[in-house]
Design an enzyme around this catalytic site. Structure first.
Site, PDB file in Angstrom:
ATOM      1  N   TYR A 274      27.224  31.016  20.552  1.00 34.70           N
ATOM      2  CA  TYR A 274      28.620  31.100  20.103  1.00 34.70           C
ATOM      3  C   TYR A 274      29.270  29.718  20.123  1.00 34.70           C
ATOM      4  CZ  TYR A 274      33.394  32.833  19.542  1.00 34.70           C
ATOM      5  OH  TYR A 274      34.671  33.067  19.073  1.00 34.70           O
TER       6      TYR A 274
ATOM      7  N   VAL B 175      27.745  38.398   5.253  1.00 31.61           N
ATOM      8  CA  VAL B 175      27.914  36.983   4.889  1.00 31.61           C
ATOM      9  C   VAL B 175      26.607  36.198   4.986  1.00 31.61           C
ATOM     10  CG1 VAL B 175      30.364  36.858   5.502  1.00 31.61           C
ATOM     11  CG2 VAL B 175      28.631  36.329   7.238  1.00 31.61           C
TER      12      VAL B 175
END
Ligand SMILES: NC(=O)c1ccc[n+]([C@@H]2O[C@H](COP(=O)([O-])OP(=O)(O)OC[C@H]3O[C@@H](n4cnc5c(N)ncnc54)[C@H](O)[C@@H]3O)[C@@H](O)[C@H]2O)c1
Length: 265
Positions: free
Chosen positions: A158, A66
């Site tokens: 994250y 991606v």
């Protein structure tokens, strides 16, 4: 399946060789969608396709990073060539999540996680929007996390990526409302997958210990996230856009453990 929620729709799901993405792809297929199963791990994508085909539904595997614009564009084209559309994009792919503080984390690790988890969602949407608009509109779902809402130690990249996904989702919903594209996020709590570190052999808390922080008394299952995604992808969610669907077993609603809950006679 006749009368599925997603009959006649086509969906592109990234990270669909993984635990949650695979469950979403299988659930969408069971609801009547044709699914492009895209993942960096092509063998894992092919396994998800085999599961879907074994249930007599349509899917195609796609090797996809991606973070690569050309591959993101190619995944949208592959979906269109095979099945038309797409009407639905689900961004699930996430990079491995190394631990560290801003002081100790290598720049390459921080950048990789932001590039896959956030820029990857941007790139997939960048190429999918025109195809979804041309198909008459549809739904984009960005998988965020409960860790987009709160911080935890040692996860700066994250948590930053997941918090940013919530805002990216809102702005995409605004920008593409006139295109008849609804854009929502899902924030899962801890789900019982290898990534959550609760599987046998994992060095951290057991799934039973972690479950005590959830009002449900347990962490979640992949099918519970897939159910939310199927809802958001379908016309049943026609009044949902710019929203975050928190599927977290009550984790963010209370500070404590199930040991603190009042006893029942
Ligand atoms: N498991 C949990 O407890 C949990 C909780 C909250 C949010 N989430 C989110 O749900 C999503 C899926 O989590 P999971 O537990 O299924 O993880 P997973 O590791 O099983 O799946 C992630 C998939 O993404 C793929 N991937 C990695 N980098 C990629 C890239 N550059 N291009 C394409 N694919 C790539 C991997 O090959 C893998 O199949 C992630 O976005 C994760 O942050 C998971």
């Amino acid at each position: 399946m006749a009368n599925g929620k997603l009959e006649g729709k086509t969906a592109l799901v990234t990270g669909a060789g993984g635990a949650i993405g695979g469950a979403i792809a299988r659930r969408f297929a069971s609801e009547g969608a044709s699914v492009c199963v895209a993942d960096l791990n092509f063998d894992a994508a092919k396994q998800t396709v085999a599961d879907i085909e074994a249930a007599s539904a349509d899917a195609v595997a796609c090797a996809l990073d991606v973070a690569d614009p050309a591959q993101a564009e190619a995944a949208v084209h592959l979906t269109h060539e095979r099945f038309g559309g797409p009407h639905i994009l689900v961004n699930v792919a996430a990079a491995p999540s190394p631990r560290g503080t801003v002081e100790t984390m290598a720049l390459e690790d921080f950048t990789r996680e932001i590039t896959v988890n956030l820029t990857g969602y941007f790139l997939m949407a960048k190429y999918a929007v025109s195809a979804i608009r041309a198909a008459g509109g549809g739904s984009i779902i960005n998988i965020a996390s409960q860790l987009g809402h709160i911080g935890v130690p040692g996860r700066p990249a994250y948590c930053a990526s997941k918090g940013a996904i919530l805002q990216l989702t809102r702005v995409m919903a605004i920008d593409h409302a006139r295109d008849n594209i609804r854009v929502n996020s899902i924030s899962p709590g801890a789900i019982d997958t290898p990534r959550s570190g609760t599987q046998p052999g994992a060095p951290r808390l057991t799934r039973e210990q972690r479950g005590k922080s959830y009002l449900t008394g347990r962490i979640g299952r992949v099918d519970e996230i897939a159910a939310g995604a199927a809802y958001l992808a379908s016309d049943e969610a026609s009044f949902m856009t710019g929203a975050d669907l928190l599927i977290d077993g009550g984790f963010l609603a209370f500070k404590g453990t199930t040991d603190d809950l009042p006893a029942r006679d």
